[in-house]
Design a protein around this motif. Structure first.
Motif, short mmCIF file in Angstrom:
data_model
loop_
_atom_site.label_atom_id
_atom_site.label_comp_id
_atom_site.label_asym_id
_atom_site.label_seq_id
_atom_site.Cartn_x
_atom_site.Cartn_y
_atom_site.Cartn_z
N ARG A 22 0.84 -1.21 0.00
CA ARG A 22 0.00 0.00 0.00
C ARG A 22 0.87 1.26 0.00
NH1 ARG A 22 -5.51 0.68 1.53
NH2 ARG A 22 -6.03 2.86 1.21
N LYS A 23 1.95 1.24 0.76
CA LYS A 23 2.81 2.41 0.87
C LYS A 23 3.53 2.72 -0.43
CE LYS A 23 6.63 4.31 3.59
NZ LYS A 23 7.56 4.09 4.72
N ARG A 24 4.06 1.68 -1.12
CA ARG A 24 4.84 1.94 -2.33
C ARG A 24 3.98 1.98 -3.59
NH1 ARG A 24 8.10 -3.83 -2.45
NH2 ARG A 24 6.42 -5.12 -3.28
N GLY A 25 2.79 1.38 -3.55
CA GLY A 25 1.87 1.49 -4.66
C GLY A 25 2.01 0.46 -5.75
N TRP A 26 2.67 -0.65 -5.49
CA TRP A 26 2.78 -1.74 -6.45
C TRP A 26 3.30 -2.99 -5.74
CZ3 TRP A 26 7.95 -3.21 -6.71
CH2 TRP A 26 8.90 -2.23 -6.36
N GLU A 27 3.21 -4.13 -6.41
CA GLU A 27 3.72 -5.37 -5.84
C GLU A 27 4.52 -6.14 -6.88
OE1 GLU A 27 4.67 -6.86 -3.55
OE2 GLU A 27 4.04 -8.91 -3.29
N PHE A 28 5.65 -6.67 -6.45
CA PHE A 28 6.48 -7.52 -7.30
C PHE A 28 6.67 -8.84 -6.58
CE2 PHE A 28 10.74 -8.68 -9.15
CZ PHE A 28 10.24 -8.99 -10.41
N ALA A 29 6.08 -9.89 -7.10
CA ALA A 29 6.09 -11.20 -6.46
C ALA A 29 7.00 -12.14 -7.24
CB ALA A 29 4.67 -11.77 -6.42
N VAL A 30 7.92 -12.75 -6.54
CA VAL A 30 8.87 -13.68 -7.17
C VAL A 30 8.72 -15.06 -6.55
CG1 VAL A 30 11.31 -14.18 -7.61
CG2 VAL A 30 10.50 -11.81 -7.60
N ASP A 31 8.49 -16.05 -7.38
CA ASP A 31 8.47 -17.47 -6.98
C ASP A 31 7.28 -17.86 -6.10
OD1 ASP A 31 10.82 -17.84 -8.37
OD2 ASP A 31 12.09 -17.66 -6.61
N ASP A 32 6.33 -16.97 -5.85
CA ASP A 32 5.28 -17.37 -4.91
C ASP A 32 4.03 -17.95 -5.59
OD1 ASP A 32 4.04 -15.09 -5.81
OD2 ASP A 32 3.90 -14.12 -3.86
N VAL A 33 4.10 -18.18 -6.88
CA VAL A 33 3.11 -19.01 -7.57
C VAL A 33 3.81 -20.25 -8.13
CG1 VAL A 33 1.54 -19.20 -9.52
CG2 VAL A 33 1.52 -17.15 -8.11
N ALA A 34 4.93 -20.01 -8.79
CA ALA A 34 5.76 -21.10 -9.30
C ALA A 34 7.21 -20.63 -9.33
CB ALA A 34 5.31 -21.52 -10.70
N GLU A 35 8.13 -21.50 -9.00
CA GLU A 35 9.54 -21.14 -8.96
C GLU A 35 10.02 -20.75 -10.35
OE1 GLU A 35 13.82 -22.93 -7.39
OE2 GLU A 35 11.94 -24.03 -7.04
N GLY A 36 10.75 -19.64 -10.40
CA GLY A 36 11.28 -19.15 -11.67
C GLY A 36 10.38 -18.15 -12.38
N LEU A 37 9.19 -17.92 -11.84
CA LEU A 37 8.26 -16.97 -12.44
C LEU A 37 8.05 -15.79 -11.49
CD1 LEU A 37 5.51 -19.30 -13.95
CD2 LEU A 37 7.44 -18.24 -15.13
N ALA A 38 7.79 -14.64 -12.07
CA ALA A 38 7.55 -13.43 -11.28
C ALA A 38 6.34 -12.69 -11.83
CB ALA A 38 8.78 -12.53 -11.30
N ALA A 39 5.72 -11.88 -10.98
CA ALA A 39 4.56 -11.09 -11.38
C ALA A 39 4.69 -9.68 -10.83
CB ALA A 39 3.27 -11.73 -10.89
#
Length: 256
Positions: free
Chosen positions: A182-199
């Motif tokens: 909420r503070k930074r205004g975006w999210e970067f997710a690494v490996d938390d759906v499948a290893e090697g993928l990011a969102a």
């Protein structure tokens, strides 16, 4: 090409945001129009039922026609018709899979998925499907912009499933992550759906700061990172700004 009279009328209607009743002087000040022009437009809007005037105080307010029209707004149709072309453009340019999602019925719901055929398609989120809030970029982002009461209720009733070893399953840590998003205004997710993928996910916000929808992209992690920063963050933030503008969301002045 804009029709000036329509733009002026729209600015008068928009001036009632958070202001149920206004005087002629207040409306003129809020829109930057002179009082004569403001009065003439108000008379026309009253005749069409868009504005009413209190005969005692002489103050103006929105008419019942606005309520009738608002009840027929189709939010998801508007979102898809506006956001999908923007996401399609990005998918073709970056060869990534793009997602449009909303917070619906206490879930993170995928409205659309756009893929450029020359890149790798990420299929972890089906159109019409949901994901756990602790998995992926958009679900966490969508939850982060809910009220504290909604977040408390969801965390009380929904588990944080251990999708893999990278997801956050401890609620205190998850709350901290939501606050950071909420503070930074975006999210970067690494490996938390499948290893090697990011969102990477960014919000499209309403004028009051609530979230309308999330725009997100997914791909191989090496394609998504430059140094310690998401590679395409600026492009995604610009895409969110374009969707906001197309939806007619007024940008708040910095002083508000």
């Amino acid at each position: 090409m804009n029709v000036r009279a329509v733009v002026r009328a729209a600015s008068i209607l928009q001036s009632f945001t958070d202001k149920p009743l206004q005087s002629l002087a207040e409306i003129a000040a809020a829109t930057g129009l002179d009082k004569g022009t403001t009065r003439r437009i108000l008379v026309t809007l009253i005749g069409c039922g868009f504005v009413v005037q209190d005969p005692v105080t002489q103050r103006y307010g929105l008419g019942r026609v606005i309520r009738v029209l608002a009840s027929n707004v189709v939010d998801h149709f508007d979102l898809r018709s506006v956001a999908v072309p923007v996401l399609t453009e990005l998918a073709h340019e970056l060869h990534m899979t793009m997602f449009l999602s909303v917070f619906h019925d206490r879930s993170a719901l995928c409205l659309d998925r756009i893929h450029d055929m020359t890149g790798m398609e990420v299929r972890w989120w089906a159109v019409g499907g949901t994901l756990p809030f602790n998995s992926g970029g958009a679900p966490k982002l969508l939850l982060a912009y809910q009220t504290p009461e909604t977040i408390d209720a969801i965390l009380a009733e929904q588990p944080l499933p251990p999708v893999n070893d990278s997801v956050i399953v401890e609620k205190a840590g998850f709350r901290a992550r939501l606050a950071e998003i909420r503070k930074r205004g975006w999210e970067f997710a690494v490996d938390d759906v499948a290893e090697g993928l990011a969102a990477l996910a960014v919000p499209v916000l309403a004028e009051d700061g609530s979230i309308i929808c999330a725009l997100s992209m997914a791909g191989l992690t090496p394609q998504m990172v430059i140094g310690d920063r998401p590679a395409h963050l600026d492009m995604m933030l610009d895409a969110a700004k374009r969707v906001r503008a197309a939806l007619g969301v007024r940008e708040r002045p910095a002083s508000e």
